[in-house]
Motif scaffolding. Sequence first.
Motif, PDB file in Angstrom:
ATOM      1  N   PRO A   1       0.814  -1.224   0.000  1.00 22.48           N
ATOM      2  CA  PRO A   1       0.000   0.000   0.000  1.00 22.48           C
ATOM      3  C   PRO A   1       0.848   1.274   0.000  1.00 22.48           C
ATOM      4  CG  PRO A   1      -0.307  -1.243   2.048  1.00 22.48           C
ATOM      5  CD  PRO A   1       0.631  -2.027   1.191  1.00 22.48           C
TER       6      PRO A   1
ATOM      7  N   GLN B   1      -0.641   4.841   0.405  1.00 24.71           N
ATOM      8  CA  GLN B   1      -1.788   5.727   0.543  1.00 24.71           C
ATOM      9  C   GLN B   1      -1.476   7.173   0.157  1.00 24.71           C
ATOM     10  OE1 GLN B   1      -4.784   4.593   1.068  1.00 24.71           O
ATOM     11  NE2 GLN B   1      -4.045   2.524   1.385  1.00 24.71           N
ATOM     12  N   GLU B   2      -0.218   7.604   0.325  1.00 27.89           N
ATOM     13  CA  GLU B   2       0.155   8.979  -0.005  1.00 27.89           C
ATOM     14  C   GLU B   2       0.373   9.170  -1.495  1.00 27.89           C
ATOM     15  OE1 GLU B   2       2.229   7.202   2.279  1.00 27.89           O
ATOM     16  OE2 GLU B   2       0.971   7.794   3.949  1.00 27.89           O
ATOM     17  N   LYS B   3       0.449   8.085  -2.263  1.00 24.48           N
ATOM     18  CA  LYS B   3       0.702   8.115  -3.711  1.00 24.48           C
ATOM     19  C   LYS B   3       2.004   8.835  -4.016  1.00 24.48           C
ATOM     20  CE  LYS B   3      -3.362   6.330  -4.595  1.00 24.48           C
ATOM     21  NZ  LYS B   3      -3.528   5.166  -3.791  1.00 24.48           N
TER      22      LYS B   3
END
Length: 88
Positions: A80, A82-84
């Motif tokens: 993962p 999430q912050e890209k």
Amino acid sequence: DGFLEKNVDKPPDEAASLLLASKVGVLRDIGAAIEKELSEANAPGKKKLKTVSSGFRASLVALMSTLSRADPNFVRCIKPNQEKVPNK
């Protein structure tokens, strides 16, 4: 190389009759399929009995055929992010 030579097992001769005598429908279907393969293999001039090795080879040929027809897309990372944000 060694895998295919080791795994040329055929089901035991009594497997078809045992499975056909089962009360479970799926097992009876498997028993019927085994009995059909055994009878076809014993008929003169017919195909050989299906072994683990031949099943593996057929599965591998089908997989390679599917892969050659596909337009492959690869997933580089599955963790993962999430912050890209790259490299995190």
